[in-house]
Scaffold this motif. Structure first.
Motif, PDB file in Angstrom:
ATOM      1  N   SER A  20      -8.526   7.185  -1.216  1.00 23.45           N
ATOM      2  CA  SER A  20      -7.213   6.612  -1.452  1.00 23.45           C
ATOM      3  C   SER A  20      -6.779   6.994  -2.867  1.00 23.45           C
ATOM      4  O   SER A  20      -7.572   7.508  -3.671  1.00 23.45           O
ATOM      5  CB  SER A  20      -7.271   5.087  -1.327  1.00 23.45           C
ATOM      6  OG  SER A  20      -8.029   4.528  -2.397  1.00 23.45           O
ATOM      7  N   ILE A  21      -5.520   6.735  -3.197  1.00 26.49           N
ATOM      8  CA  ILE A  21      -5.033   7.057  -4.534  1.00 26.49           C
ATOM      9  C   ILE A  21      -5.795   6.255  -5.580  1.00 26.49           C
ATOM     10  O   ILE A  21      -6.174   6.779  -6.634  1.00 26.49           O
ATOM     11  CB  ILE A  21      -3.516   6.801  -4.632  1.00 26.49           C
ATOM     12  CG1 ILE A  21      -2.773   7.855  -3.819  1.00 26.49           C
ATOM     13  CG2 ILE A  21      -3.048   6.829  -6.085  1.00 26.49           C
ATOM     14  CD1 ILE A  21      -1.272   7.709  -3.821  1.00 26.49           C
ATOM     15  N   GLU A  22      -6.053   4.962  -5.294  1.00 27.62           N
ATOM     16  CA  GLU A  22      -6.789   4.142  -6.260  1.00 27.62           C
ATOM     17  C   GLU A  22      -8.210   4.660  -6.461  1.00 27.62           C
ATOM     18  O   GLU A  22      -8.727   4.682  -7.576  1.00 27.62           O
ATOM     19  CB  GLU A  22      -6.811   2.681  -5.788  1.00 27.62           C
ATOM     20  CG  GLU A  22      -5.485   1.962  -5.913  1.00 27.62           C
ATOM     21  CD  GLU A  22      -4.488   2.390  -4.838  1.00 27.62           C
ATOM     22  OE1 GLU A  22      -4.928   2.960  -3.812  1.00 27.62           O
ATOM     23  OE2 GLU A  22      -3.280   2.160  -5.041  1.00 27.62           O
ATOM     24  N   GLU A  23      -8.854   5.081  -5.355  1.00 28.25           N
ATOM     25  CA  GLU A  23     -10.196   5.650  -5.478  1.00 28.25           C
ATOM     26  C   GLU A  23     -10.167   6.949  -6.274  1.00 28.25           C
ATOM     27  O   GLU A  23     -11.063   7.217  -7.082  1.00 28.25           O
ATOM     28  CB  GLU A  23     -10.783   5.882  -4.079  1.00 28.25           C
ATOM     29  CG  GLU A  23     -11.103   4.598  -3.339  1.00 28.25           C
ATOM     30  CD  GLU A  23     -11.381   4.818  -1.868  1.00 28.25           C
ATOM     31  OE1 GLU A  23     -11.952   3.926  -1.239  1.00 28.25           O
ATOM     32  OE2 GLU A  23     -10.993   5.891  -1.339  1.00 28.25           O
TER      33      GLU A  23
ATOM     34  N   GLU B 240      -5.972   5.656   5.422  1.00 32.87           N
ATOM     35  CA  GLU B 240      -6.554   4.471   6.054  1.00 32.87           C
ATOM     36  C   GLU B 240      -6.401   4.548   7.574  1.00 32.87           C
ATOM     37  O   GLU B 240      -7.316   4.180   8.318  1.00 32.87           O
ATOM     38  CB  GLU B 240      -5.884   3.205   5.514  1.00 32.87           C
ATOM     39  CG  GLU B 240      -6.257   2.849   4.094  1.00 32.87           C
ATOM     40  CD  GLU B 240      -7.728   2.515   3.940  1.00 32.87           C
ATOM     41  OE1 GLU B 240      -8.315   1.952   4.886  1.00 32.87           O
ATOM     42  OE2 GLU B 240      -8.294   2.826   2.879  1.00 32.87           O
TER      43      GLU B 240
ATOM     44  N   MET C 210       0.843  -1.194   0.000  1.00 28.98           N
ATOM     45  CA  MET C 210       0.000   0.000   0.000  1.00 28.98           C
ATOM     46  C   MET C 210       0.879   1.244   0.000  1.00 28.98           C
ATOM     47  O   MET C 210       1.834   1.341   0.772  1.00 28.98           O
ATOM     48  CB  MET C 210      -0.912   0.007   1.232  1.00 28.98           C
ATOM     49  CG  MET C 210      -1.852   1.207   1.302  1.00 28.98           C
ATOM     50  SD  MET C 210      -2.866   1.226   2.799  1.00 28.98           S
ATOM     51  CE  MET C 210      -3.914  -0.176   2.530  1.00 28.98           C
TER      52      MET C 210
ATOM     53  N   SER D 165      -1.991   6.499   0.640  1.00 31.07           N
ATOM     54  CA  SER D 165      -3.206   5.714   0.901  1.00 31.07           C
ATOM     55  C   SER D 165      -3.223   5.227   2.337  1.00 31.07           C
ATOM     56  O   SER D 165      -4.268   5.227   2.998  1.00 31.07           O
ATOM     57  CB  SER D 165      -3.276   4.523  -0.055  1.00 31.07           C
ATOM     58  OG  SER D 165      -3.363   4.947  -1.395  1.00 31.07           O
TER      59      SER D 165
ATOM     60  N   LEU E 197      -2.635  13.669  -2.483  1.00 34.45           N
ATOM     61  CA  LEU E 197      -3.596  13.273  -3.510  1.00 34.45           C
ATOM     62  C   LEU E 197      -3.749  14.353  -4.574  1.00 34.45           C
ATOM     63  O   LEU E 197      -4.029  14.049  -5.729  1.00 34.45           O
ATOM     64  CB  LEU E 197      -4.954  12.968  -2.872  1.00 34.45           C
ATOM     65  CG  LEU E 197      -5.023  11.664  -2.078  1.00 34.45           C
ATOM     66  CD1 LEU E 197      -6.448  11.398  -1.633  1.00 34.45           C
ATOM     67  CD2 LEU E 197      -4.503  10.498  -2.888  1.00 34.45           C
TER      68      LEU E 197
END
Length: 217
Positions: free
Chosen positions: A73-76, A9, A1, A5, A114
């Protein structure tokens, strides 16, 4: 991870925790080392995130701390950026403008790590852009929400004109056009109407009742 991110979390975990969380608990949840958690907590505290606690005892989030309204998160974030880019290729001008406003709100609300990911602009949506409809597709979306009937002036694939009263159920966006899925009162059946074949569209003055299609077969 990734670290960015992981920081978010940790914030989410501590906000929801009912008791102090030890570094070992956080490390196990996030699948990292305890040393990484110590560094992350120190980084968050340096960013004035009100985390209190000590090693071996546990960490808590001080009550009253409000996160920014958008925490991803970065993926989101990448999922949102790409989704908005795909939306920009539709013929729905109202949604395209809304997508641009969403991008601006995200850029203004997310923390610096972000924001940097957003500014890289490394994700693109490619392909044909849908042809603009001859009316505002927002009318369809609002009619679906409000359970209102619509009156259409429509031409089919052979160019035949007809007047339809419909109860829109869904709006499907394709790369070339948008399809309106609706109950057609003329045909007494579910029909699909291509938005690029709609010549006029208006909300019916008819009051609407809960939609129950006629029995089929």
């Amino acid at each position: 991870m990734r670290k960015a991110s992981r920081l978010f979390e940790i914030i989410q975990i501590l906000r929801l925790a009912r008791k102090p969380m030890t570094a070992a608990d956080l490390a196990e949840t996030l699948e990292v080392t305890v040393r990484s958690i110590y560094r992350d907590i120190a980084a968050l505290q340096a960013m004035r995130v009100p985390i209190e606690g000590e090693r071996g005892i546990g960490y808590i989030m001080r009550p009253g701390f409000d996160l920014p309204p958008l925490m991803f998160s970065i993926e989101e974030m990448e999922a949102i950026v790409l989704s908005l880019a795909l939306l920009d290729r539709t013929a729905d001008e109202e949604l395209k403008q809304a997508a641009r406003r969403v991008n601006q709100k995200i850029a203004g609300a997310v923390p610096e790590p972000l924001r940097q990911a957003l500014d890289r602009k490394a994700l693109y949506a490619w392909g044909s852009i849908a042809q603009p409809a001859g009316f505002d597709l927002g009318i369809i979306r609002r009619a679906i929400r409000d359970e209102r009937k619509l009156m259409l002036a429509y031409r089919d694939e052979l160019g035949r004109a007809s007047e339809r009263t419909i109860r829109p159920i869904a709006l499907i966006y394709y790369s070339q056009t948008a399809n309106i899925v609706a109950w057609c009162e003329l045909r007494q059946a579910i029909r699909n109407f291509r938005s690029d074949r709609v010549e006029r569209c208006a909300v019916s003055d008819d009051s609407t009742l809960p939609f129950i299609p006629a029995a089929q077969g």
